[in-house]
Design a protein around this motif. Structure first.
Motif, PDB file in Angstrom:
ATOM      1  N   LEU A   1       0.852  -1.175   0.000  1.00 15.34           N
ATOM      2  CA  LEU A   1       0.000   0.000   0.000  1.00 15.34           C
ATOM      3  C   LEU A   1       0.894   1.233   0.000  1.00 15.34           C
ATOM      4  CD1 LEU A   1      -2.505  -1.083   2.811  1.00 15.34           C
ATOM      5  CD2 LEU A   1      -2.730  -1.449   0.349  1.00 15.34           C
ATOM      6  N   VAL A   2       0.646   2.153  -0.918  1.00 10.45           N
ATOM      7  CA  VAL A   2       1.471   3.345  -1.055  1.00 10.45           C
ATOM      8  C   VAL A   2       0.590   4.577  -1.038  1.00 10.45           C
ATOM      9  CG1 VAL A   2       3.168   4.564  -2.444  1.00 10.45           C
ATOM     10  CG2 VAL A   2       3.185   2.064  -2.384  1.00 10.45           C
ATOM     11  N   GLU A   3       0.791   5.425  -0.025  1.00 14.83           N
ATOM     12  CA  GLU A   3       0.026   6.656   0.109  1.00 14.83           C
ATOM     13  C   GLU A   3       0.722   7.797  -0.631  1.00 14.83           C
ATOM     14  OE1 GLU A   3      -0.167   4.491   4.176  1.00 14.83           O
ATOM     15  OE2 GLU A   3       1.356   4.980   2.678  1.00 14.83           O
ATOM     16  N   SER A   4      -0.079   8.746  -1.100  1.00 17.14           N
ATOM     17  CA  SER A   4       0.455   9.935  -1.750  1.00 17.14           C
ATOM     18  C   SER A   4      -0.517  11.092  -1.558  1.00 17.14           C
ATOM     19  CB  SER A   4       0.703   9.689  -3.240  1.00 17.14           C
ATOM     20  OG  SER A   4      -0.512   9.398  -3.916  1.00 17.14           O
ATOM     21  N   GLY A   5      -0.066  12.294  -1.873  1.00 22.71           N
ATOM     22  CA  GLY A   5      -0.929  13.458  -1.831  1.00 22.71           C
ATOM     23  C   GLY A   5      -0.739  14.366  -0.636  1.00 22.71           C
ATOM     24  N   GLY A   6       0.105  13.984   0.302  1.00 29.39           N
ATOM     25  CA  GLY A   6       0.341  14.821   1.461  1.00 29.39           C
ATOM     26  C   GLY A   6       1.126  16.070   1.099  1.00 29.39           C
ATOM     27  N   GLY A   7       1.168  17.006   2.036  1.00 18.29           N
ATOM     28  CA  GLY A   7       1.894  18.235   1.806  1.00 18.29           C
ATOM     29  C   GLY A   7       1.576  19.279   2.849  1.00 18.29           C
ATOM     30  N   LEU A   8       2.035  20.493   2.598  1.00 17.62           N
ATOM     31  CA  LEU A   8       1.823  21.623   3.493  1.00 17.62           C
ATOM     32  C   LEU A   8       0.677  22.472   2.969  1.00 17.62           C
ATOM     33  CD1 LEU A   8       2.709  23.440   5.858  1.00 17.62           C
ATOM     34  CD2 LEU A   8       4.317  24.525   4.267  1.00 17.62           C
ATOM     35  N   VAL A   9      -0.336  22.686   3.800  1.00 16.04           N
ATOM     36  CA  VAL A   9      -1.492  23.496   3.428  1.00 16.04           C
ATOM     37  C   VAL A   9      -1.816  24.465   4.555  1.00 16.04           C
ATOM     38  CG1 VAL A   9      -2.456  21.720   1.922  1.00 16.04           C
ATOM     39  CG2 VAL A   9      -3.129  21.815   4.332  1.00 16.04           C
ATOM     40  N   GLN A  10      -2.681  25.415   4.255  1.00 14.81           N
ATOM     41  CA  GLN A  10      -3.126  26.373   5.256  1.00 14.81           C
ATOM     42  C   GLN A  10      -4.445  25.947   5.875  1.00 14.81           C
ATOM     43  OE1 GLN A  10      -3.325  30.247   3.462  1.00 14.81           O
ATOM     44  NE2 GLN A  10      -1.118  30.354   3.069  1.00 14.81           N
ATOM     45  N   ALA A  11      -4.694  26.388   7.087  1.00  7.94           N
ATOM     46  CA  ALA A  11      -5.963  26.116   7.740  1.00  7.94           C
ATOM     47  C   ALA A  11      -7.114  26.573   6.851  1.00  7.94           C
ATOM     48  CB  ALA A  11      -6.024  26.809   9.094  1.00  7.94           C
ATOM     49  N   GLY A  12      -8.150  25.734   6.751  1.00  3.20           N
ATOM     50  CA  GLY A  12      -9.289  26.022   5.906  1.00  3.20           C
ATOM     51  C   GLY A  12      -9.198  25.419   4.519  1.00  3.20           C
ATOM     52  N   ASP A  13      -8.028  24.957   4.128  1.00  2.55           N
ATOM     53  CA  ASP A  13      -7.839  24.356   2.810  1.00  2.55           C
ATOM     54  C   ASP A  13      -8.417  22.946   2.740  1.00  2.55           C
ATOM     55  OD1 ASP A  13      -6.535  26.599   1.925  1.00  2.55           O
ATOM     56  OD2 ASP A  13      -4.545  25.685   1.843  1.00  2.55           O
ATOM     57  N   SER A  14      -8.469  22.418   1.526  1.00  2.45           N
ATOM     58  CA  SER A  14      -8.860  21.039   1.275  1.00  2.45           C
ATOM     59  C   SER A  14      -7.690  20.278   0.681  1.00  2.45           C
ATOM     60  CB  SER A  14     -10.049  20.975   0.308  1.00  2.45           C
ATOM     61  OG  SER A  14     -11.193  21.601   0.845  1.00  2.45           O
ATOM     62  N   LEU A  15      -7.691  18.974   0.876  1.00  2.36           N
ATOM     63  CA  LEU A  15      -6.619  18.134   0.366  1.00  2.36           C
ATOM     64  C   LEU A  15      -7.139  16.721   0.205  1.00  2.36           C
ATOM     65  CD1 LEU A  15      -3.516  18.321  -0.272  1.00  2.36           C
ATOM     66  CD2 LEU A  15      -3.138  17.433   2.035  1.00  2.36           C
ATOM     67  N   THR A  16      -6.727  16.056  -0.865  1.00  2.70           N
ATOM     68  CA  THR A  16      -7.110  14.672  -1.098  1.00  2.70           C
ATOM     69  C   THR A  16      -5.873  13.786  -1.088  1.00  2.70           C
ATOM     70  OG1 THR A  16      -9.079  15.255  -2.384  1.00  2.70           O
ATOM     71  CG2 THR A  16      -8.185  13.048  -2.694  1.00  2.70           C
ATOM     72  N   LEU A  17      -5.938  12.733  -0.293  1.00  3.30           N
ATOM     73  CA  LEU A  17      -4.885  11.731  -0.237  1.00  3.30           C
ATOM     74  C   LEU A  17      -5.323  10.507  -1.027  1.00  3.30           C
ATOM     75  CD1 LEU A  17      -4.021  11.865   3.569  1.00  3.30           C
ATOM     76  CD2 LEU A  17      -3.128  13.293   1.712  1.00  3.30           C
TER      77      LEU A  17
ATOM     78  N   SER B   1      -8.143  -4.835  13.226  1.00  2.00           N
ATOM     79  CA  SER B   1      -8.894  -5.386  12.110  1.00  2.00           C
ATOM     80  C   SER B   1      -8.172  -5.228  10.777  1.00  2.00           C
ATOM     81  CB  SER B   1     -10.265  -4.713  12.014  1.00  2.00           C
ATOM     82  OG  SER B   1     -11.038  -4.947  13.182  1.00  2.00           O
ATOM     83  N   TYR B   2      -6.990  -4.649  10.806  1.00  2.00           N
ATOM     84  CA  TYR B   2      -6.253  -4.342   9.584  1.00  2.00           C
ATOM     85  C   TYR B   2      -4.935  -5.103   9.540  1.00  2.00           C
ATOM     86  CZ  TYR B   2      -9.807  -0.823   9.258  1.00  2.00           C
ATOM     87  OH  TYR B   2     -11.029  -0.200   9.176  1.00  2.00           O
ATOM     88  N   GLU B   3      -4.678  -5.758   8.428  1.00  2.00           N
ATOM     89  CA  GLU B   3      -3.528  -6.643   8.309  1.00  2.00           C
ATOM     90  C   GLU B   3      -2.345  -6.057   7.547  1.00  2.00           C
ATOM     91  OE1 GLU B   3      -4.592 -10.136   6.019  1.00  2.00           O
ATOM     92  OE2 GLU B   3      -6.084  -8.996   4.900  1.00  2.00           O
ATOM     93  N   TYR B   4      -2.595  -5.104   6.664  1.00  2.00           N
ATOM     94  CA  TYR B   4      -1.527  -4.478   5.892  1.00  2.00           C
ATOM     95  C   TYR B   4      -1.640  -2.972   5.987  1.00  2.00           C
ATOM     96  CZ  TYR B   4      -0.815  -9.087   3.852  1.00  2.00           C
ATOM     97  OH  TYR B   4      -0.569 -10.424   3.680  1.00  2.00           O
ATOM     98  N   TRP B   5      -0.479  -2.311   6.063  1.00  2.00           N
ATOM     99  CA  TRP B   5      -0.402  -0.869   6.238  1.00  2.00           C
ATOM    100  C   TRP B   5       0.590  -0.261   5.258  1.00  2.00           C
ATOM    101  CZ3 TRP B   5      -3.167   1.642  10.234  1.00  2.00           C
ATOM    102  CH2 TRP B   5      -3.837   0.775  11.107  1.00  2.00           C
ATOM    103  N   GLY B   6       0.294   0.958   4.821  1.00  2.00           N
ATOM    104  CA  GLY B   6       1.240   1.691   4.005  1.00  2.00           C
ATOM    105  C   GLY B   6       2.284   2.381   4.859  1.00  2.00           C
ATOM    106  N   GLN B   7       3.208   3.085   4.205  1.00  2.00           N
ATOM    107  CA  GLN B   7       4.281   3.777   4.898  1.00  2.00           C
ATOM    108  C   GLN B   7       3.878   5.148   5.418  1.00  2.00           C
ATOM    109  OE1 GLN B   7       7.456   2.439   5.578  1.00  2.00           O
ATOM    110  NE2 GLN B   7       6.280   0.620   4.979  1.00  2.00           N
ATOM    111  N   GLY B   8       2.790   5.689   4.914  1.00  2.00           N
ATOM    112  CA  GLY B   8       2.283   6.957   5.387  1.00  2.00           C
ATOM    113  C   GLY B   8       2.670   8.135   4.516  1.00  2.00           C
ATOM    114  N   THR B   9       1.864   9.184   4.588  1.00  2.00           N
ATOM    115  CA  THR B   9       2.157  10.436   3.907  1.00  2.00           C
ATOM    116  C   THR B   9       1.895  11.586   4.869  1.00  2.00           C
ATOM    117  OG1 THR B   9       1.722  11.760   1.903  1.00  2.00           O
ATOM    118  CG2 THR B   9      -0.172  10.643   2.896  1.00  2.00           C
ATOM    119  N   GLN B  10       2.798  12.548   4.889  1.00  2.00           N
ATOM    120  CA  GLN B  10       2.732  13.641   5.852  1.00  2.00           C
ATOM    121  C   GLN B  10       1.779  14.736   5.390  1.00  2.00           C
ATOM    122  OE1 GLN B  10       4.538  14.159   8.934  1.00  2.00           O
ATOM    123  NE2 GLN B  10       3.054  15.840   9.089  1.00  2.00           N
TER     124      GLN B  10
END
Length: 124
Positions: A4-20, A110-119
């Motif tokens: 599992l590979v996460e993407s889409g993280g980043g630096l945003v301002q309060a009130g913004d939207s973001l999709t991972l 309940s979860y068996e596999y995990w990704g590395q995470g995105t900040q």
């Protein structure tokens, strides 16, 4: 074998939207529920949202209902987390995970596999 590979993280301002997005390897993606968890700095991992294998049922942490949504595309082996009205307290490493029970949605056991995470960092 399952990755599992996460993407889409980043630096945003309060009130913004973001999709991972989480991309899963393997041909059995469509048979399992998926979820997002997060770990704020210095704190324990916590449940964010989950979605069943067909995408027809979703589950959310009570404090995030109405602000976060989750979706999946079984033709692409992806699950997305759409976050709106972001707050500094949403700052965390976000992880996707695969559920093997079809229940216990907020329970990490309940979860068996995990990704590395995105900040995700939300500035004030």
């Amino acid at each position: 074998q399952v990755q599992l590979v996460e993407s889409g993280g980043g630096l945003v301002q309060a009130g913004d939207s973001l999709t991972l997005s989480c991309a899963a390897s393997g041909r059995a993606f469509r048979l399992y529920g998926m979820a997002w968890f997060r770990q704020p700095p210095g704190k324990e991992r916590e449940f964010v949202a989950a979605i069943n294998r067909s995408g027809e049922a979703t589950y959310f942490a009570e404090s995030l209902k109405g602000r976060f949504t989750i979706s999946r595309d079984n033709t692409k082996n992806t699950v997305d987390l759409h976050m709106t009205t972001l707050k500094p307290e949403d700052t965390a490493v976000y992880y996707c995970a695969r559920n093997y029970r079809g229940s216990g949605w907020s329970d990490s056991a309940s979860y068996e596999y995990w990704g590395q995470g995105t900040q995700v960092t939300v500035s004030s």
